[in-house]
Design an enzyme around this catalytic site. Structure first.
Site, mmCIF file in Angstrom:
data_model
loop_
_atom_site.group_PDB
_atom_site.id
_atom_site.type_symbol
_atom_site.label_atom_id
_atom_site.label_comp_id
_atom_site.label_asym_id
_atom_site.label_seq_id
_atom_site.Cartn_x
_atom_site.Cartn_y
_atom_site.Cartn_z
ATOM 1 N N ARG A 209 0.849 -1.187 0.000
ATOM 2 C CA ARG A 209 0.000 0.000 0.000
ATOM 3 C C ARG A 209 0.884 1.237 0.000
ATOM 4 O O ARG A 209 1.883 1.300 0.711
ATOM 5 C CB ARG A 209 -0.926 0.021 1.234
ATOM 6 C CG ARG A 209 -2.052 -1.007 1.204
ATOM 7 C CD ARG A 209 -3.092 -0.671 0.144
ATOM 8 N NE ARG A 209 -4.247 -1.567 0.176
ATOM 9 C CZ ARG A 209 -4.383 -2.644 -0.562
ATOM 10 N NH1 ARG A 209 -3.408 -2.995 -1.392
ATOM 11 N NH2 ARG A 209 -5.484 -3.381 -0.494
ATOM 12 N N GLU A 238 -3.357 7.439 -4.624
ATOM 13 C CA GLU A 238 -3.837 6.796 -5.853
ATOM 14 C C GLU A 238 -5.288 7.213 -6.107
ATOM 15 O O GLU A 238 -6.071 7.328 -5.171
ATOM 16 C CB GLU A 238 -3.764 5.265 -5.714
ATOM 17 C CG GLU A 238 -2.358 4.722 -5.669
ATOM 18 C CD GLU A 238 -2.333 3.187 -5.542
ATOM 19 O OE1 GLU A 238 -3.373 2.543 -5.828
ATOM 20 O OE2 GLU A 238 -1.289 2.645 -5.153
ATOM 21 N N HIS A 255 0.011 0.015 -9.401
ATOM 22 C CA HIS A 255 -0.674 -0.941 -8.531
ATOM 23 C C HIS A 255 -1.124 -2.174 -9.324
ATOM 24 O O HIS A 255 -2.281 -2.595 -9.263
ATOM 25 C CB HIS A 255 -1.876 -0.281 -7.853
ATOM 26 C CG HIS A 255 -2.295 -0.940 -6.574
ATOM 27 N ND1 HIS A 255 -2.890 -0.259 -5.547
ATOM 28 C CD2 HIS A 255 -2.202 -2.224 -6.150
ATOM 29 C CE1 HIS A 255 -3.152 -1.083 -4.553
ATOM 30 N NE2 HIS A 255 -2.740 -2.296 -4.900
#
Length: 376
Positions: A209, A238, A255
């Site tokens: 993360r 993000e 990601h």
């Protein structure tokens, strides 16, 4: 039965088509009005599943998330309403582990600094951290594991402190969930002080993360320390990463570490199995039947591969340089981050590539890495 599903989830039609009407939706912009009359909701990590989204729906039978993590889902709220929930723990662990391993091989080649002989510290020993360790240990790399929660729970593996990893590891790979409070808070686990304290020439890989690293601090530290090498697949804020940070990473992606065809299919398939179980019907579909054959039938090895040859084998399966280049060209565009994720040409896992070599004992490690057909 009305099945609302994130448009980016693969293999939904062949798996769920017999169970009801499938309605694809944009997971990031999903509204309560869209969900109001759904019987089943299938999401990914971009959808916040909470009271705001579900309060108008009084018939929901199942919520499934094709993800390892659940931090985007209000589990307490689902529990209060007795709405069954399932996620897909471990569905893309192999993909993330191979991504991190490939990134390390790429850095090793780029800087003429062999991976063999380095010490790798893995922070977070859950599914993805364990998969990364498996790849590294198959290749003969010394791995240090840090996971105070698993250690406290009695996990039999050997663990070390984060301070030990900081002092001894040449490479640090992050695989923790995001937790914002408590004794083992991971938000900004790598803050400015910890980033500054990284030993010289550390490689830092983040596939978990974005918030685990203080991105603003990372920009400041990296500008002062060119010796640090970064592989970043996740970002604070993000889908709009800091424009200043992307150029500072050796490899930058949106990601997608878990975006293998096998991993994404596995996530959808696990939800299919759970829904069938809930409905008390037979799950008669097969995961293997969903996957296409690989475009390279087999690679015949004349000798056991050295590190350079191993990277070439890995590139047959996934060339990280392509995604890195594409991301740098697109991330500043409006919706560029999500567009690349949505249109990602699902890479394959090592198991898709068969290797032929007759000296089994010399290449057992390739089987342990996940390649198929070795020695056969």
């Amino acid at each position: 039965m009305k099945i609302l599903v994130d448009e980016n989830m693969p293999y939904v039609e062949p798996l769920f088509g017999d169970l009801g009407e499938i309605i694809p939706v944009n997971g990031r912009t999903l509204t309560a009005a869209q969900v109001r009359d759904a019987d089943v909701l299938l999401v990914r990590s971009v959808t916040k599943v909470n009271a705001e989204l579900l309060s108008d729906n009084h018939q929901l039978k199942f919520v499934g998330s094709a993800t390892i993590g659940t931090d985007h889902v209000d589990l307490a709220y689902l529990g209060e309403r007795n709405i069954p929930f399932s996620n897909a723990p471990g569905c893309n662990a192999t993909a993330v582990g191979e991504f991190a391993f490939i990134a390390m091989l790429e850095l090793a080649q780029r800087f003429d600094s062999p991976l063999k002989g380095k010490v790798v510290g893995i922070v977070g020993a859950g599914n993805t951290g364990t998969a990364t360790a498996k790849c590294l240990q198959a290749y003969g790399i010394k791995v240090l594991l840090n996971d105070p929660i698993k250690e406290k729970q009695g996990d039999p593996r050997s663990f070390v402190s984060l301070e030990t990893i900081m002092a001894q590891a040449d490479i640090i790979s992050l695989h923790v969930p995001i937790t914002r409070t408590g004794e083992h808070k991971t938000k900004h686990l790598f803050d400015e002080a910890r980033l500054t304290a990284l030993k010289p020439n550390t490689w830092l890989v983040n596939c978990c993360r974005g918030d685990v690293i203080d991105n603003k601090a990372l920009v400041r530290v990296k500008r002062q320390r060119d010796d640090l090498k970064l592989v970043l697949d996740v970002w604070e804020g993000e889908p709009t990463p800091m424009p200043e940070l992307v150029p500072l990473a050796e490899f930058a992606t949106p990601h997608i570490a878990g975006y293998s065809l096998e991993g994404k299919a596995r996530g959808t398939f696990m939800l299919y199995q759970k829904l069938c179980q809930l409905l008390n019907i037979a799950a008669d579909k097969s995961l293997l039947d969903l996957l296409p054959s690989f475009n390279i039938k087999a690679v015949e090895l004349a000798t056991a591969p050295d590190e350079k040859a191993l990277l070439q084998l890995a590139r047959f399966v996934y060339d990280l340089r392509d995604d890195d280049k594409m991301f740098r060209n697109i991330f500043l565009n409006e919706n560029g981050f999500d567009t690349m994720r949505k249109n990602h040409r699902h890479r394959r896992e090592f198991s898709a590539l068969a290797l032929a070599y007759d000296r089994q004992l010399e290449v057992d490690w390739l089987s342990n890495l996940g390649f198929s057909g070795v020695g056969q």
